[in-house]
Motif scaffolding. Structure first.
Motif, PDB file in Angstrom:
ATOM      1  N   ALA A 117       0.827  -1.211   0.000  1.00 44.43           N
ATOM      2  CA  ALA A 117       0.000   0.000   0.000  1.00 44.43           C
ATOM      3  C   ALA A 117       0.858   1.257   0.000  1.00 44.43           C
ATOM      4  O   ALA A 117       0.512   2.255  -0.646  1.00 44.43           O
ATOM      5  CB  ALA A 117      -0.936  -0.006   1.207  1.00 44.43           C
ATOM      6  N   ASP A 118       1.999   1.223   0.701  1.00 47.69           N
ATOM      7  CA  ASP A 118       2.923   2.366   0.697  1.00 47.69           C
ATOM      8  C   ASP A 118       3.414   2.658  -0.713  1.00 47.69           C
ATOM      9  O   ASP A 118       3.516   3.820  -1.134  1.00 47.69           O
ATOM     10  CB  ASP A 118       4.136   2.086   1.586  1.00 47.69           C
ATOM     11  N   VAL A 119       3.753   1.605  -1.426  1.00 50.66           N
ATOM     12  CA  VAL A 119       4.250   1.753  -2.799  1.00 50.66           C
ATOM     13  C   VAL A 119       3.193   2.419  -3.673  1.00 50.66           C
ATOM     14  O   VAL A 119       3.474   3.383  -4.398  1.00 50.66           O
ATOM     15  CB  VAL A 119       4.634   0.373  -3.381  1.00 50.66           C
ATOM     16  N   ILE A 120       1.982   1.922  -3.599  1.00 53.84           N
ATOM     17  CA  ILE A 120       0.901   2.454  -4.433  1.00 53.84           C
ATOM     18  C   ILE A 120       0.633   3.926  -4.099  1.00 53.84           C
ATOM     19  O   ILE A 120       0.484   4.767  -4.990  1.00 53.84           O
ATOM     20  CB  ILE A 120      -0.367   1.612  -4.258  1.00 53.84           C
ATOM     21  N   ALA A 121       0.597   4.240  -2.820  1.00 53.47           N
ATOM     22  CA  ALA A 121       0.334   5.625  -2.407  1.00 53.47           C
ATOM     23  C   ALA A 121       1.425   6.569  -2.906  1.00 53.47           C
ATOM     24  O   ALA A 121       1.136   7.689  -3.349  1.00 53.47           O
ATOM     25  CB  ALA A 121       0.225   5.696  -0.887  1.00 53.47           C
ATOM     26  N   ALA A 122       2.681   6.127  -2.857  1.00 48.14           N
ATOM     27  CA  ALA A 122       3.785   6.970  -3.307  1.00 48.14           C
ATOM     28  C   ALA A 122       3.697   7.224  -4.807  1.00 48.14           C
ATOM     29  O   ALA A 122       3.892   8.359  -5.281  1.00 48.14           O
ATOM     30  CB  ALA A 122       5.122   6.312  -2.958  1.00 48.14           C
ATOM     31  N   VAL A 123       3.414   6.187  -5.576  1.00 49.14           N
ATOM     32  CA  VAL A 123       3.299   6.355  -7.022  1.00 49.14           C
ATOM     33  C   VAL A 123       2.152   7.298  -7.363  1.00 49.14           C
ATOM     34  O   VAL A 123       2.302   8.208  -8.197  1.00 49.14           O
ATOM     35  CB  VAL A 123       3.104   4.985  -7.711  1.00 49.14           C
ATOM     36  N   GLN A 124       1.014   7.136  -6.699  1.00 46.35           N
ATOM     37  CA  GLN A 124      -0.117   8.015  -6.985  1.00 46.35           C
ATOM     38  C   GLN A 124       0.215   9.468  -6.628  1.00 46.35           C
ATOM     39  O   GLN A 124      -0.181  10.387  -7.342  1.00 46.35           O
ATOM     40  CB  GLN A 124      -1.356   7.545  -6.237  1.00 46.35           C
ATOM     41  N   GLU A 125       0.953   9.661  -5.537  1.00 45.36           N
ATOM     42  CA  GLU A 125       1.350  11.023  -5.157  1.00 45.36           C
ATOM     43  C   GLU A 125       2.238  11.654  -6.221  1.00 45.36           C
ATOM     44  O   GLU A 125       2.073  12.820  -6.595  1.00 45.36           O
ATOM     45  CB  GLU A 125       2.062  10.990  -3.806  1.00 45.36           C
ATOM     46  N   GLY A 126       3.174  10.883  -6.717  1.00 42.59           N
ATOM     47  CA  GLY A 126       4.065  11.404  -7.743  1.00 42.59           C
ATOM     48  C   GLY A 126       3.354  11.709  -9.045  1.00 42.59           C
ATOM     49  O   GLY A 126       3.606  12.751  -9.679  1.00 42.59           O
ATOM     50  N   LEU A 127       2.472  10.822  -9.469  1.00 45.44           N
ATOM     51  CA  LEU A 127       1.732  11.058 -10.703  1.00 45.44           C
ATOM     52  C   LEU A 127       0.854  12.298 -10.592  1.00 45.44           C
ATOM     53  O   LEU A 127       0.745  13.083 -11.542  1.00 45.44           O
ATOM     54  CB  LEU A 127       0.873   9.834 -11.038  1.00 45.44           C
ATOM     55  N   ALA A 128       0.228  12.476  -9.434  1.00 47.97           N
ATOM     56  CA  ALA A 128      -0.614  13.655  -9.234  1.00 47.97           C
ATOM     57  C   ALA A 128       0.214  14.935  -9.290  1.00 47.97           C
ATOM     58  O   ALA A 128      -0.194  15.932  -9.901  1.00 47.97           O
ATOM     59  CB  ALA A 128      -1.342  13.557  -7.894  1.00 47.97           C
ATOM     60  N   ALA A 129       1.394  14.910  -8.672  1.00 48.74           N
ATOM     61  CA  ALA A 129       2.261  16.094  -8.679  1.00 48.74           C
ATOM     62  C   ALA A 129       2.729  16.410 -10.100  1.00 48.74           C
ATOM     63  O   ALA A 129       2.726  17.571 -10.527  1.00 48.74           O
ATOM     64  CB  ALA A 129       3.459  15.859  -7.763  1.00 48.74           C
ATOM     65  N   GLY A 130       3.142  15.383 -10.838  1.00 47.28           N
ATOM     66  CA  GLY A 130       3.602  15.605 -12.208  1.00 47.28           C
ATOM     67  C   GLY A 130       2.493  16.100 -13.108  1.00 47.28           C
ATOM     68  O   GLY A 130       2.704  17.000 -13.932  1.00 47.28           O
ATOM     69  N   SER A 131       1.306  15.526 -12.968  1.00 45.19           N
ATOM     70  CA  SER A 131       0.181  15.953 -13.793  1.00 45.19           C
ATOM     71  C   SER A 131      -0.200  17.398 -13.504  1.00 45.19           C
ATOM     72  O   SER A 131      -0.532  18.168 -14.414  1.00 45.19           O
ATOM     73  CB  SER A 131      -1.022  15.035 -13.548  1.00 45.19           C
ATOM     74  N   ALA A 132      -0.147  17.788 -12.222  1.00 43.99           N
ATOM     75  CA  ALA A 132      -0.467  19.167 -11.851  1.00 43.99           C
ATOM     76  C   ALA A 132       0.551  20.138 -12.440  1.00 43.99           C
ATOM     77  O   ALA A 132       0.193  21.204 -12.958  1.00 43.99           O
ATOM     78  CB  ALA A 132      -0.519  19.301 -10.335  1.00 43.99           C
ATOM     79  N   LYS A 133       1.831  19.789 -12.381  1.00 45.56           N
ATOM     80  CA  LYS A 133       2.869  20.648 -12.963  1.00 45.56           C
ATOM     81  C   LYS A 133       2.713  20.758 -14.477  1.00 45.56           C
ATOM     82  O   LYS A 133       2.879  21.835 -15.059  1.00 45.56           O
ATOM     83  CB  LYS A 133       4.253  20.100 -12.614  1.00 45.56           C
ATOM     84  N   ALA A 134       2.386  19.630 -15.117  1.00 43.47           N
ATOM     85  CA  ALA A 134       2.200  19.656 -16.564  1.00 43.47           C
ATOM     86  C   ALA A 134       1.029  20.551 -16.951  1.00 43.47           C
ATOM     87  O   ALA A 134       1.117  21.343 -17.894  1.00 43.47           O
ATOM     88  CB  ALA A 134       1.985  18.231 -17.081  1.00 43.47           C
ATOM     89  N   ALA A 135      -0.064  20.442 -16.214  1.00 47.85           N
ATOM     90  CA  ALA A 135      -1.226  21.281 -16.500  1.00 47.85           C
ATOM     91  C   ALA A 135      -0.891  22.750 -16.306  1.00 47.85           C
ATOM     92  O   ALA A 135      -1.296  23.606 -17.103  1.00 47.85           O
ATOM     93  CB  ALA A 135      -2.397  20.876 -15.607  1.00 47.85           C
TER      94      ALA A 135
END
Length: 363
Positions: A117-135
């Motif tokens: 679960a830690d792994v999944i949460a970390a990946v989702q956090e990173g994807l959200a941050a990258g997507s926000a920066k891209a937008a």
């Protein structure tokens, strides 16, 4: 080449089959390896990139997967996973990918004590941050996640349960990955049954290193809604190499795949490296698309394969004679096959893909 590359770079793109642990920035890999003491074949970015491509071009799936030992070695902490995922989203947005589904196996990232679960949460956090920066930079992108169980592992049911648990956090499907030969998808029926019971979509690696039986098991025994790769479906089509759809004869499995509109997540460069295809010109993707299969174009592992969506498009244009119409078709196929709601799918199609291709036609 440059005008063509620039035109293709601007096209809106959709990728459904791309492995997070095969898509790190080479500079990030070198930096993290130095911090952790992991030995790499080279610390020069150009040399290391070339090494990955050469090592992956082995002619077999099993050997193709060996270079992953280096990316996995450094993706074992929360911060490393966040960084890799954030950069992943930014890199895709930079080549105008508007929707992506990245996949990875959480169990391969727990060596230093992270829970699944830690792994999944970390990946989702990173994807959200990258997507926000891209937008924020004017390149909006949606990146969803597919969780993989390993064919040769024992955690597939647990991973399926976690995929259901994290579905409101960006996880949209379940997959199994790893060596195909000797590890049939039916070994993981309990995982697939759990996904189906909870309405979670399923895609399965099949028909790459192993033949038609793996595809048949994936769609009939395991009820996959998409097939990862699936190049070997061409073995069930007589006359596909003649270039004339009127002279082909589909076998029962190929007919079923086409009639039920099962999407094929084809990855030309990767398929060449694993020996699933002989060349870009001879790759089944062109024949399958012309025969009416729901073909999608993908990268598989951008670092390890040394590719990108723009490069895959360029190769098909240069070596297989693809036109803008074919590129548009596989892009529309991909968004229509995405594991998202109709509202999300139609929004991306009507506001990004169709206008993007219309603009390209006018240039």
């Amino acid at each position: 080449m440059r005008p063509l590359w620039n035109q293709l770079l601007q096209l809106p793109k959709v990728v459904l089959h791309d492995h997070l642990d095969g898509a790190m920035r080479v500079e990030t890999l070198i930096e993290l390896a130095a911090r952790t003491g992991h030995h790499l074949p080279s610390t020069d970015p150009a040399e290391l990139t070339a090494w990955f491509v050469q090592a992956a071009s082995s002619g077999s799936l099993e050997l193709y997967m060996k270079p992953y030992v280096h990316t996995l070695a450094v993706m074992q902490t929360r911060q490393a996973l966040i960084r890799a995922a954030e950069e992943y989203a930014l890199d895709l947005a930079a080549e105008n990918v508007v929707y992506a589904e990245t996949r990875y196996a959480p169990e391969l990232h727990t060596r230093l004590g992270l829970s699944l679960a830690d792994v999944i949460a970390a990946v989702q956090e990173g994807l959200a941050a990258g997507s926000a920066k891209a937008a924020g930079a004017g390149s909006p992108i949606q990146v969803k996640t597919l969780l993989c169980g390993m064919r040769d592992g024992i955690h597939s049911r647990e991973i399926a349960e976690l995929a259901v648990r994290f579905r409101d956090s960006g996880v949209v499907g379940f997959d199994i990955a790893g060596p195909e030969n000797g590890y049939p998808p039916s070994d993981h029926l309990r995982a697939f049954e759990h996904a189906h019971r909870h309405g979670l979509p399923v895609t399965i690696h099949a028909g790459e290193a192993f033949g038609l039986p793996s595809i048949q098991q994936a769609v009939h025994a395991c009820r996959a809604q998409r097939i990862g790769h699936g190049t070997r479906i061409i073995d069930d089509i007589k006359g596909a190499d003649l270039g004339d759809p009127t002279r082909t004869e589909l076998g029962p499995l190929a007919s079923w795949i086409r009639e039920n509109r099962i999407p094929l997540e084809l990855c030309p460069t990767s398929n060449l490296q694993t020996g699933a295809a002989a060349s870009i010109a001879e790759h089944p993707i062109t024949a399958l698309l012309d025969l009416g299969f729901r073909v999608t174009l993908n990268t598989d592992s951008r670092l390890i394969a040394g590719t990108s969506m723009t490069r895959e498009m360029s190769l098909l244009v240069d070596e297989a004679g693809w036109t803008l119409d074919r590129l548009r078709m596989v892009t529309i196929n991909a968004i229509e096959s995405a594991f998202v709601s109709d509202d999300e799918r139609n929004l991306i199609l009507n506001e990004m893909i169709i206008p993007g291709y219309a603009k390209a036609e006018q240039q």
